[in-house]
Design an enzyme around this catalytic site. Structure first.
Site, PDB file in Angstrom:
ATOM      1  N   SER A 296       0.812  -1.227   0.000  1.00 60.16           N
ATOM      2  CA  SER A 296       0.000   0.000   0.000  1.00 60.16           C
ATOM      3  C   SER A 296       0.838   1.267   0.000  1.00 60.16           C
ATOM      4  CB  SER A 296      -0.956  -0.002   1.193  1.00 60.16           C
ATOM      5  OG  SER A 296      -0.247  -0.166   2.400  1.00 60.16           O
ATOM      6  N   HIS A 347       0.919   4.955   4.288  1.00 60.27           N
ATOM      7  CA  HIS A 347       0.080   5.553   3.246  1.00 60.27           C
ATOM      8  C   HIS A 347       0.479   7.002   2.975  1.00 60.27           C
ATOM      9  CE1 HIS A 347      -3.464   2.505   3.745  1.00 60.27           C
ATOM     10  NE2 HIS A 347      -2.302   1.931   3.530  1.00 60.27           N
TER      11      HIS A 347
END
Length: 516
Positions: A296, A347
């Protein structure tokens, strides 16, 4: 096809509108129509210029309704919420029946139903209609009279303006296609395949839910990173917690990765993916003590690259993918801030790193040395700054020292456990951590045969709200070894059973008490 005079008037009007700040956004050569747009703040004025004479009002009504539907699609394409539509017909004569009611604005003039205005410029009413258009759009469409052209000159001029205009439209469309087809995707598919293969290895080589198995496979584990295993910043990008985690990341990689490879090219894609992902891993190292895995961080780096693309090609970005990208990114960030299990450090770090490294490599066929240098410097400062902060955070974090103590216990380095936990106990006042630090130190004292110190730590540990059954279990055994009475041992076991009534080990010890 309208005669040369009507076409000439139409393309002359298009030229005048362009001089007043309207840009051409679409056109149809066969239908002989041009769509133009002008932004004023958050409002967009959309104009369609069409040279066509209607014999009947019903024909005009049908065409305007079709244009209104087309405008709704164009409005979505240019990502404009607040719009008004202006239909301008250039004609020889007006319809023979009653048609003036069509000139009343159509629509409510709100975001869902934009208002539509119709202007019909026939020979008789052209000047008055141009005056109304000028007033409604706050522009000036009047200019000094030019030499009157004959029919052949008008035809030649109309054909020249039309061909030039549509050639420009075609060139812009081809340039746009080139922007989205600089390269064909390859490494996206390779990365997806690698992630799947490594996930299969995860499943076949151990329990995928076991944290130690993830660490052995190369998870981002702060303690080992600080011991020099920096390669975990990259290896962790290829590991996943479960099948759903893998599927969600691979779907995102497929859609974002293919787009980035097409726009930026293969080499830039790899740099954005891995260097942006590196920043995400470093950010995770700096903000969380948990073992982390997943692609991610690198995927958010691709989001960052698309945002950079949006800044460079703002118009194209919002006409194509812009609003969808922003919406998806917003939803992911919102989930990240509300779901504790999501590693928001990775992230956000990946997003920022991807944006900066994309700024450094820039988009193909464009250069901006100043912005590229700033992007590179920003990327280096961000990555090094996060790493330094993470090193300082992890070095002084009591939580990390607890994890270090657990690792030292696995290595049977009990003197190291005593040293680490003692340092941590001196530095922290966290009542949630202290009992576990005391418990680990007591275990090390037991292994070092320092039973009195172990007893003292366990007696202190059970005074806190955070307790585990093993504290009472070990304390009961220590009491027994140090010659405590049966009653004292029973009292500590009963206290443990009061906290953990279903614990079998404590129950078993109590059953064996007569043997002490």
């Amino acid at each position: 096809m309208e005669d040369a005079h009507v076409q000439y008037r139409a393309y002359e009007l298009v030229r005048k509108l362009a001089e007043q700040g309207f840009r051409i956004i679409a056109g149809d050569y066969k239908l002989d129509e041009i769509w133009m747009e002008r932004k004023a703040g958050r409002k967009s004025d959309i104009i369609r210029v069409k040279p066509q004479t209607f014999d009947w009002a019903n024909q005009l009504r049908q065409d305007s309704q079709i244009a209104y539907q087309q405008m709704q699609r164009i409005r979505q394409a240019i990502a404009s919420v607040n719009t008004e539509l202006y239909l301008i017909y250039i004609a020889e004569e007006h319809p023979v029946d009653e048609w003036e009611e069509l000139k009343k604005p159509l629509g409510e003039g709100n975001k869902k139903s934009p208002r539509m205005h119709i202007y019909y410029l026939d020979r008789e009413d052209e000047e008055s209609e141009l005056s109304i258009i000028s007033h409604d759009l706050n522009i000036s469409l009047t200019e000094e009279d030019k030499r009157e052209l004959d029919e052949m000159e008008k035809e030649a001029a109309a054909n020249h303006m039309k061909n030039t205009l549509f050639r420009k439209i075609q060139e812009e469309q081809e340039n746009r296609k080139k922007i989205f087809s600089f390269s064909t995707p390859l490494f996206t598919y390779i990365l997806i395949a690698l992630n799947i293969v490594i996930f299969i290895l995860q499943i076949t080589r151990g329990d995928i839910e076991n944290t130690q198995h993830l660490i052995d496979m190369g998870a981002n584990f702060n303690l080992l990173v600080m011991e020099g295993e920096w390669w975990r910043f990259f290896s962790s990008m290829f590991l996943h917690l479960n099948f759903l985690h893998l599927i969600m990341n691979m779907l995102a990689l497929y859609y974002l990765g293919t787009a980035i490879e097409r726009i930026f090219g293969r080499t830039r894609f790899l740099l954005i993916y891995f260097l942006g992902g590196l920043t995400g891993s470093i950010a995770s190292f700096a903000t969380s003590i948990n073992v982390s895995v997943g692609a991610s961080g690198a995927i958010f780096a691709l989001f960052g690259a698309l945002l950079l693309f949006g800044l460079i090609y703002k118009q194209i970005f919002f006409q194509t993918m812009g609003m969808n990208i922003i919406l998806i990114l917003g939803v992911n960030l919102l989930l990240g801030f509300t779901v504790p299990e999501i590693d928001m450090g990775a992230h956000l770090g990946g997003l920022a790193g991807g944006f900066l490294i994309a700024a450094a490599v820039y988009v193909p066929n464009k250069k901006n040395q100043k912005n590229q240098l700033l992007g590179l410097i920003g990327f280096i400062i961000l990555s090094i700054g996060l790493f330094i902060y993470g090193w300082s955070f992890n070095s002084s974090s009591p939580e990390m020292k607890l994890i270090e103590a657990e690792a030292l216990i696995e290595e049977e380095n009990f003197s190291g456990v005593i040293s680490v936990t003692t340092d941590a106990l001196e530095e922290t006042g966290d009542s949630d951590l202290i009992p576990y630090l005391l418990f680990h130190r007591s275990y090390a004292y037991i292994q070092e045969l320092e039973f009195a110190k172990a007893t003292e730590d366990l007696e202190a540990a059970i005074q806190y709200d955070e307790r585990i059954p093993e504290m009472y279990h070990n304390l009961a055994i220590l009491y027994s070894q140090q010659g405590a009475s049966t009653q004292e041992i029973e009292d500590i076991i009963d206290e443990g059973l009061k906290q953990f009534p279903d614990n079998e080990e404590l129950s078993n010890i109590k059953e064996k008490l007569p043997s002490y």
